[in-house]
Every structure is written in structure tokens, then in C-alpha cells.
Write a protein that holds these residues in place. Sequence first.
Motif, PDB file in Angstrom:
ATOM      1  N   TYR A  51       0.818  -1.219   0.000  1.00 28.71           N
ATOM      2  CA  TYR A  51       0.000   0.000   0.000  1.00 28.71           C
ATOM      3  C   TYR A  51       0.850   1.268   0.000  1.00 28.71           C
ATOM      4  O   TYR A  51       0.603   2.190  -0.782  1.00 28.71           O
ATOM      5  N   ALA A  52       1.850   1.325   0.866  1.00 26.73           N
ATOM      6  CA  ALA A  52       2.683   2.537   0.970  1.00 26.73           C
ATOM      7  C   ALA A  52       3.396   2.865  -0.340  1.00 26.73           C
ATOM      8  O   ALA A  52       3.334   4.012  -0.807  1.00 26.73           O
ATOM      9  N   PRO A  53       4.097   1.909  -0.988  1.00 27.44           N
ATOM     10  CA  PRO A  53       4.752   2.260  -2.247  1.00 27.44           C
ATOM     11  C   PRO A  53       3.769   2.618  -3.367  1.00 27.44           C
ATOM     12  O   PRO A  53       4.046   3.517  -4.165  1.00 27.44           O
ATOM     13  N   VAL A  54       2.617   1.935  -3.436  1.00 23.78           N
ATOM     14  CA  VAL A  54       1.625   2.259  -4.469  1.00 23.78           C
ATOM     15  C   VAL A  54       1.100   3.676  -4.269  1.00 23.78           C
ATOM     16  O   VAL A  54       1.006   4.469  -5.225  1.00 23.78           O
ATOM     17  N   LEU A  55       0.753   4.008  -3.029  1.00 23.98           N
ATOM     18  CA  LEU A  55       0.263   5.357  -2.751  1.00 23.98           C
ATOM     19  C   LEU A  55       1.352   6.397  -2.995  1.00 23.98           C
ATOM     20  O   LEU A  55       1.072   7.503  -3.484  1.00 23.98           O
ATOM     21  N   GLY A  56       2.601   6.041  -2.700  1.00 21.57           N
ATOM     22  CA  GLY A  56       3.705   6.962  -2.961  1.00 21.57           C
ATOM     23  C   GLY A  56       3.882   7.246  -4.440  1.00 21.57           C
ATOM     24  O   GLY A  56       4.053   8.402  -4.849  1.00 21.57           O
ATOM     25  N   VAL A  57       3.819   6.201  -5.258  1.00 29.17           N
ATOM     26  CA  VAL A  57       3.944   6.383  -6.710  1.00 29.17           C
ATOM     27  C   VAL A  57       2.781   7.218  -7.237  1.00 29.17           C
ATOM     28  O   VAL A  57       2.971   8.133  -8.060  1.00 29.17           O
ATOM     29  N   ALA A  58       1.553   6.913  -6.772  1.00 34.00           N
ATOM     30  CA  ALA A  58       0.384   7.677  -7.224  1.00 34.00           C
ATOM     31  C   ALA A  58       0.511   9.150  -6.838  1.00 34.00           C
ATOM     32  O   ALA A  58       0.146  10.044  -7.617  1.00 34.00           O
ATOM     33  N   THR A  59       1.036   9.410  -5.648  1.00 30.86           N
ATOM     34  CA  THR A  59       1.203  10.796  -5.195  1.00 30.86           C
ATOM     35  C   THR A  59       2.249  11.529  -6.030  1.00 30.86           C
ATOM     36  O   THR A  59       2.063  12.701  -6.394  1.00 30.86           O
ATOM     37  N   VAL A  60       3.343  10.848  -6.359  1.00 32.17           N
ATOM     38  CA  VAL A  60       4.377  11.459  -7.194  1.00 32.17           C
ATOM     39  C   VAL A  60       3.813  11.784  -8.578  1.00 32.17           C
ATOM     40  O   VAL A  60       4.050  12.875  -9.130  1.00 32.17           O
ATOM     41  N   LEU A  61       3.050  10.858  -9.154  1.00 36.51           N
ATOM     42  CA  LEU A  61       2.447  11.102 -10.462  1.00 36.51           C
ATOM     43  C   LEU A  61       1.454  12.258 -10.402  1.00 36.51           C
ATOM     44  O   LEU A  61       1.362  13.061 -11.332  1.00 36.51           O
ATOM     45  N   TYR A  62       0.728  12.350  -9.286  1.00 44.77           N
ATOM     46  CA  TYR A  62      -0.233  13.443  -9.129  1.00 44.77           C
ATOM     47  C   TYR A  62       0.464  14.796  -9.049  1.00 44.77           C
ATOM     48  O   TYR A  62      -0.086  15.821  -9.454  1.00 44.77           O
ATOM     49  N   ALA A  63       1.693  14.781  -8.531  1.00 46.93           N
ATOM     50  CA  ALA A  63       2.445  16.033  -8.383  1.00 46.93           C
ATOM     51  C   ALA A  63       3.014  16.535  -9.702  1.00 46.93           C
ATOM     52  O   ALA A  63       3.436  17.694  -9.792  1.00 46.93           O
ATOM     53  N   ILE A  64       3.036  15.696 -10.733  1.00 48.63           N
ATOM     54  CA  ILE A  64       3.570  16.127 -12.032  1.00 48.63           C
ATOM     55  C   ILE A  64       2.570  17.081 -12.694  1.00 48.63           C
ATOM     56  O   ILE A  64       1.397  16.736 -12.854  1.00 48.63           O
ATOM     57  N   PRO A  65       2.983  18.271 -13.074  1.00 51.15           N
ATOM     58  CA  PRO A  65       2.051  19.199 -13.735  1.00 51.15           C
ATOM     59  C   PRO A  65       1.487  18.595 -15.019  1.00 51.15           C
ATOM     60  O   PRO A  65       2.172  17.870 -15.732  1.00 51.15           O
ATOM     61  N   SER A  66       0.221  18.906 -15.285  1.00 47.29           N
ATOM     62  CA  SER A  66      -0.427  18.343 -16.468  1.00 47.29           C
ATOM     63  C   SER A  66       0.282  18.757 -17.751  1.00 47.29           C
ATOM     64  O   SER A  66       0.347  17.980 -18.713  1.00 47.29           O
ATOM     65  N   LEU A  67       0.838  19.969 -17.779  1.00 46.51           N
ATOM     66  CA  LEU A  67       1.544  20.418 -18.978  1.00 46.51           C
ATOM     67  C   LEU A  67       2.744  19.528 -19.270  1.00 46.51           C
ATOM     68  O   LEU A  67       3.031  19.207 -20.434  1.00 46.51           O
ATOM     69  N   ALA A  68       3.452  19.101 -18.229  1.00 54.01           N
ATOM     70  CA  ALA A  68       4.585  18.196 -18.423  1.00 54.01           C
ATOM     71  C   ALA A  68       4.118  16.852 -18.966  1.00 54.01           C
ATOM     72  O   ALA A  68       4.770  16.254 -19.831  1.00 54.01           O
ATOM     73  N   PHE A  69       2.980  16.376 -18.471  1.00 57.19           N
ATOM     74  CA  PHE A  69       2.392  15.147 -19.000  1.00 57.19           C
ATOM     75  C   PHE A  69       2.099  15.306 -20.488  1.00 57.19           C
ATOM     76  O   PHE A  69       2.367  14.406 -21.296  1.00 57.19           O
ATOM     77  N   PHE A  70       1.523  16.439 -20.864  1.00 53.98           N
ATOM     78  CA  PHE A  70       1.168  16.683 -22.264  1.00 53.98           C
ATOM     79  C   PHE A  70       2.409  16.642 -23.156  1.00 53.98           C
ATOM     80  O   PHE A  70       2.390  16.053 -24.241  1.00 53.98           O
ATOM     81  N   VAL A  71       3.473  17.287 -22.699  1.00 57.65           N
ATOM     82  CA  VAL A  71       4.705  17.341 -23.490  1.00 57.65           C
ATOM     83  C   VAL A  71       5.231  15.935 -23.770  1.00 57.65           C
ATOM     84  O   VAL A  71       5.669  15.629 -24.890  1.00 57.65           O
ATOM     85  N   ILE A 150     -13.290  17.457 -13.886  1.00 62.54           N
ATOM     86  CA  ILE A 150     -14.057  18.457 -14.641  1.00 62.54           C
ATOM     87  C   ILE A 150     -13.324  19.790 -14.670  1.00 62.54           C
ATOM     88  O   ILE A 150     -13.323  20.499 -15.686  1.00 62.54           O
ATOM     89  N   SER A 151     -12.693  20.142 -13.575  1.00 65.33           N
ATOM     90  CA  SER A 151     -11.970  21.415 -13.537  1.00 65.33           C
ATOM     91  C   SER A 151     -10.657  21.353 -14.314  1.00 65.33           C
ATOM     92  O   SER A 151     -10.255  22.333 -14.956  1.00 65.33           O
ATOM     93  N   LEU A 152      -9.973  20.192 -14.280  1.00 66.24           N
ATOM     94  CA  LEU A 152      -8.664  20.086 -14.926  1.00 66.24           C
ATOM     95  C   LEU A 152      -8.734  19.937 -16.434  1.00 66.24           C
ATOM     96  O   LEU A 152      -7.738  20.167 -17.123  1.00 66.24           O
ATOM     97  N   VAL A 153      -9.882  19.524 -16.962  1.00 65.78           N
ATOM     98  CA  VAL A 153     -10.001  19.361 -18.416  1.00 65.78           C
ATOM     99  C   VAL A 153      -9.645  20.654 -19.140  1.00 65.78           C
ATOM    100  O   VAL A 153      -9.082  20.629 -20.242  1.00 65.78           O
ATOM    101  N   SER A 154      -9.963  21.778 -18.542  1.00 68.18           N
ATOM    102  CA  SER A 154      -9.731  23.067 -19.204  1.00 68.18           C
ATOM    103  C   SER A 154      -8.279  23.284 -19.594  1.00 68.18           C
ATOM    104  O   SER A 154      -7.981  24.041 -20.525  1.00 68.18           O
ATOM    105  N   VAL A 155      -7.353  22.613 -18.897  1.00 68.69           N
ATOM    106  CA  VAL A 155      -5.935  22.762 -19.217  1.00 68.69           C
ATOM    107  C   VAL A 155      -5.643  22.235 -20.619  1.00 68.69           C
ATOM    108  O   VAL A 155      -4.648  22.616 -21.246  1.00 68.69           O
ATOM    109  N   GLY A 156      -6.517  21.386 -21.145  1.00 71.97           N
ATOM    110  CA  GLY A 156      -6.331  20.857 -22.488  1.00 71.97           C
ATOM    111  C   GLY A 156      -6.323  21.910 -23.576  1.00 71.97           C
ATOM    112  O   GLY A 156      -5.905  21.640 -24.714  1.00 71.97           O
ATOM    113  N   MET A 157      -6.773  23.123 -23.262  1.00 73.89           N
ATOM    114  CA  MET A 157      -6.730  24.200 -24.259  1.00 73.89           C
ATOM    115  C   MET A 157      -5.301  24.502 -24.677  1.00 73.89           C
ATOM    116  O   MET A 157      -5.051  25.069 -25.756  1.00 73.89           O
ATOM    117  N   LEU A 158      -4.326  24.098 -23.850  1.00 71.57           N
ATOM    118  CA  LEU A 158      -2.925  24.384 -24.155  1.00 71.57           C
ATOM    119  C   LEU A 158      -2.398  23.570 -25.324  1.00 71.57           C
ATOM    120  O   LEU A 158      -1.357  23.901 -25.886  1.00 71.57           O
TER     121      LEU A 158
END
Length: 237
Positions: A51-71, A150-158
Motif C-alpha cells: 500500500y505505501a509504495p503504491v500510494l507513494g507512486v500515485a502521489t508522485v504522479l499526481y504532483a507532475i504538472p499536467s503540462l509536463a504530461f502533455f509534453v 471536470i476542472s482540470l479538463v480546461s488545461v487541455g486548451m494548451l
Amino acid sequence: MNGIFDIPSDLQHSYFGLIGLHLRESLLPVLAGLVAALPIAQLCVRLRWLYAPVLGVATVLYAIPSLAFFVVLIDYTGQTELTVMIPLAVYSLVVFVPAIVDGVRSVPEETLAAATAMGFGPVRRYVLVQLPIAAPAIIAGLRVATVSSISLVSVGMLIGNQGGLGNLLNDGMIYHQPRLVWLSVIGTAVLAILADAVLVVVRLLLTPWMPRGTRDARPAAEARPEPAAPALEDAVR
């Protein structure tokens, strides 16, 4: 653009077309995240050290800005809806995994023992007993993930007209049209409120044993039945 819902032609959608696009890009990732989180959470319940490592990985991925994911994703998926939806699905895991794990772990041991005595195997017990009893926690996580998506979808305009109602926000700033900005902001807020209200109704329908209000003067322990009993009865049926 004389009407309040007149949309610039470069968006290639009507206002209600943008609403449909926004809902598709926000709700499909939440559904995908929930489907992926169910087996992951079950592994975390059975293997507590995981549980701890899975939650840690999920938290790290959540911390990545969406713009970096897009790139990173654009080279593989291009400027498409998929480039927006993949990060949203990944972000939802940080909400779903702990919600499901905590909900499933809250199931009383005597309930699991009763289900096992009735001949339920691990998979059947998980699907028919543990998940129904954990439904309040799961739906609470679903509400958070849905509104966030719903709120984060708007970042897709980039990445070019893939932000649903967020595209209006971009065009409003380009064309100096405050009306478009307000249509984007208010429309997104209304969608989030409506989606949350729908999930509240779903919770009421799926968890009839949960308290509905404070009109009953009896103590909570007396006013509601033990949640394990309805779940086991439904599973037997």
C-alpha cells in the motif's frame, strides 16, 4: 457574435458541443481510473506492505504538472483527447486507491467470516460483500475525482482545442471577450455541481442503510441497521 451562446468558429463546436466534449474528456478518465484502482486496491488490502509504495507512486504522479504530461504524451498520442484523458486517469488513482483500501479495510472481520462460511471465494467476497459495504467511501472518492477532473479538463486548451469549455477561456482572452470567459467559468462550475449532485443521489440509492437526516431522535446506532447485514442479504439473493 450577437447571442450569448455564440461561439467563435475556430473552436469547431457549438456551446453545447463543448459541454459534451468537456464531459467526455472528464468522465471517461474517472471511469478508467476507478476500473484500474479496484484491482490495485485489492492487492494493497491483501498485501499490506504494497500500500505505501503504491500510494507513494500515485502521489508522485499526481504532483507532475499536467503540462509536463502533455509534453511527454504528444509524441505518442498527438494533440488529441487521449493526451488530456491519460493524465486525468492517472491523477484519479491518488484519490481512488486510498478510498477503496480504507473502505474495504473497514469491513468487520465477522462479516468476512460469515461470507466465507456461506461459500464465498475471495473474488466473490470482494465484489459482493466488501465493495458494497465500502460504497460510501468509494463514492466519496468518486465525487472528489469527478469534480477535480471536470476542472482540470480546461488545461487541455494548451494543446489545441482539447480543453472543452476551457477553449472558451482561451478564446475569451485572445478576442478580449469577457462573455466567453464567463461562459467557460460558469459552465464548468455548473457541470461540477451537477455531477456531484448526481453522485450524491447514487450514494443514497446504493447505501439505503446510511442515515438520511437528523429527524429521527433515536441514537445513530439504533436508528440504522448494521451495513453488513443488507450487503450479505443482497449477495445471497
